[in-house]
Motif scaffolding. Structure first.
Motif, PDB file in Angstrom:
ATOM      1  N   THR A   1       0.865  -1.174   0.000  1.00 51.15           N
ATOM      2  CA  THR A   1       0.000   0.000   0.000  1.00 51.15           C
ATOM      3  C   THR A   1       0.903   1.226   0.000  1.00 51.15           C
ATOM      4  O   THR A   1       2.131   1.086   0.072  1.00 51.15           O
ATOM      5  CB  THR A   1      -0.954   0.001   1.219  1.00 51.15           C
ATOM      6  N   TYR A   2       0.344   2.371  -0.106  1.00 54.10           N
ATOM      7  CA  TYR A   2       1.172   3.573  -0.084  1.00 54.10           C
ATOM      8  C   TYR A   2       0.428   4.704   0.599  1.00 54.10           C
ATOM      9  O   TYR A   2      -0.780   4.681   0.748  1.00 54.10           O
ATOM     10  CB  TYR A   2       1.618   3.987  -1.483  1.00 54.10           C
ATOM     11  N   THR A   3       1.218   5.669   1.034  1.00 58.06           N
ATOM     12  CA  THR A   3       0.660   6.910   1.570  1.00 58.06           C
ATOM     13  C   THR A   3       1.278   8.046   0.767  1.00 58.06           C
ATOM     14  O   THR A   3       2.360   7.896   0.188  1.00 58.06           O
ATOM     15  CB  THR A   3       0.986   7.096   3.065  1.00 58.06           C
ATOM     16  N   ILE A   4       0.587   9.142   0.756  1.00 60.50           N
ATOM     17  CA  ILE A   4       1.093  10.300   0.022  1.00 60.50           C
ATOM     18  C   ILE A   4       1.613  11.311   1.030  1.00 60.50           C
ATOM     19  O   ILE A   4       0.930  11.646   2.016  1.00 60.50           O
ATOM     20  CB  ILE A   4      -0.005  10.922  -0.862  1.00 60.50           C
TER      21      ILE A   4
ATOM     22  N   THR B   1       4.851  19.120  -5.808  1.00 60.06           N
ATOM     23  CA  THR B   1       4.744  17.669  -5.968  1.00 60.06           C
ATOM     24  C   THR B   1       4.572  17.000  -4.610  1.00 60.06           C
ATOM     25  O   THR B   1       4.890  17.573  -3.567  1.00 60.06           O
ATOM     26  CB  THR B   1       6.002  17.088  -6.652  1.00 60.06           C
ATOM     27  N   ARG B   2       4.087  15.768  -4.675  1.00 61.58           N
ATOM     28  CA  ARG B   2       3.917  14.972  -3.452  1.00 61.58           C
ATOM     29  C   ARG B   2       4.590  13.625  -3.658  1.00 61.58           C
ATOM     30  O   ARG B   2       4.492  13.023  -4.719  1.00 61.58           O
ATOM     31  CB  ARG B   2       2.439  14.778  -3.148  1.00 61.58           C
ATOM     32  N   SER B   3       5.258  13.145  -2.643  1.00 63.46           N
ATOM     33  CA  SER B   3       5.942  11.852  -2.717  1.00 63.46           C
ATOM     34  C   SER B   3       5.019  10.744  -2.253  1.00 63.46           C
ATOM     35  O   SER B   3       4.140  10.958  -1.415  1.00 63.46           O
ATOM     36  CB  SER B   3       7.177  11.838  -1.822  1.00 63.46           C
ATOM     37  N   LYS B   4       5.238   9.554  -2.825  1.00 59.26           N
ATOM     38  CA  LYS B   4       4.520   8.367  -2.363  1.00 59.26           C
ATOM     39  C   LYS B   4       5.481   7.527  -1.528  1.00 59.26           C
ATOM     40  O   LYS B   4       6.630   7.334  -1.915  1.00 59.26           O
ATOM     41  CB  LYS B   4       4.027   7.527  -3.550  1.00 59.26           C
ATOM     42  N   PHE B   5       4.986   7.027  -0.411  1.00 56.93           N
ATOM     43  CA  PHE B   5       5.763   6.145   0.441  1.00 56.93           C
ATOM     44  C   PHE B   5       5.064   4.790   0.456  1.00 56.93           C
ATOM     45  O   PHE B   5       3.883   4.692   0.794  1.00 56.93           O
ATOM     46  CB  PHE B   5       5.857   6.717   1.870  1.00 56.93           C
ATOM     47  N   TYR B   6       5.809   3.762   0.058  1.00 54.90           N
ATOM     48  CA  TYR B   6       5.241   2.425  -0.083  1.00 54.90           C
ATOM     49  C   TYR B   6       5.492   1.594   1.175  1.00 54.90           C
ATOM     50  O   TYR B   6       6.574   1.621   1.758  1.00 54.90           O
ATOM     51  CB  TYR B   6       5.837   1.731  -1.310  1.00 54.90           C
TER      52      TYR B   6
ATOM     53  N   ARG C   1       7.983  -0.351   5.869  1.00 58.71           N
ATOM     54  CA  ARG C   1       8.441   0.310   4.648  1.00 58.71           C
ATOM     55  C   ARG C   1       8.938  -0.725   3.639  1.00 58.71           C
ATOM     56  O   ARG C   1       9.747  -1.591   3.964  1.00 58.71           O
ATOM     57  CB  ARG C   1       9.578   1.279   4.944  1.00 58.71           C
TER      58      ARG C   1
END
Length: 156
Positions: free
Chosen positions: A13-16, A24-29, A51
């Protein structure tokens, strides 16, 4: 990966992340328990997210280490195989020389026994000559055996 609470599969899953200055926004998986996500914590209370980067690095380390270990084991196996083959060849040569020595010693003893029973001086001289030749052959065989043993010790 499996959840340490319910044992079911963990899915990605990921969070923004927050908006950066450039917009811009990063995705963290992450990996999270699939049951906890679908049941909103009712069937599994595991709220931890792991993570993906950390898990991926661990997996890569494990496979990298396994590859190194496999190569070490292959090298060790080949070394042991070569050592066994060399030792087998050495033992075969030693056994062959020992058998030749025994046969020559028996022949020498037979010649020595026969010398006392023979009355013909010419035949007696032939037997003595044959006995000397067998003694010489036995010394050469023992020398070869000793050289093999010395070479084996020097290689060890």
């Amino acid at each position: 990966m499996k959840c340490n609470e319910c044992g079911r599969a963990m899915n990605g899953t990921y969070t923004i992340g927050k908006t950066k200055k450039d917009g811009t926004r990063s995705k963290f998986y992450y990996y999270k328990c699939d049951v906890a996500i679908k049941s909103k914590g009712q069937n599994c209370s595991n709220k931890k997210m792991v993570r993906c980067e950390k898990v991926d690095n661990i997996v890569l380390d494990i496979f990298g280490n396994a590859t190194v270990l496999l190569n070490v084991l292959k090298t060790l196996y080949n070394y042991q195989k070569d050592a066994l083959e060399n030792n087998t060849a050495y033992l075969e040569k030693i056994n062959e020389l020992e058998n030749k020595i025994k046969k020559a010693e028996i022949a020498e003893q037979n010649v020595i026994s026969s010398i006392g029973e023979v009355t013909d001086p010419d035949f007696k001289m032939k037997l003595i000559s044959q006995g000397e030749e067998l003694s010489k052959q036995i010394r050469q065989l023992r020398k070869q055996k000793n050289e093999l043993n010395v070479n084996k010790k020097n290689k060890a």
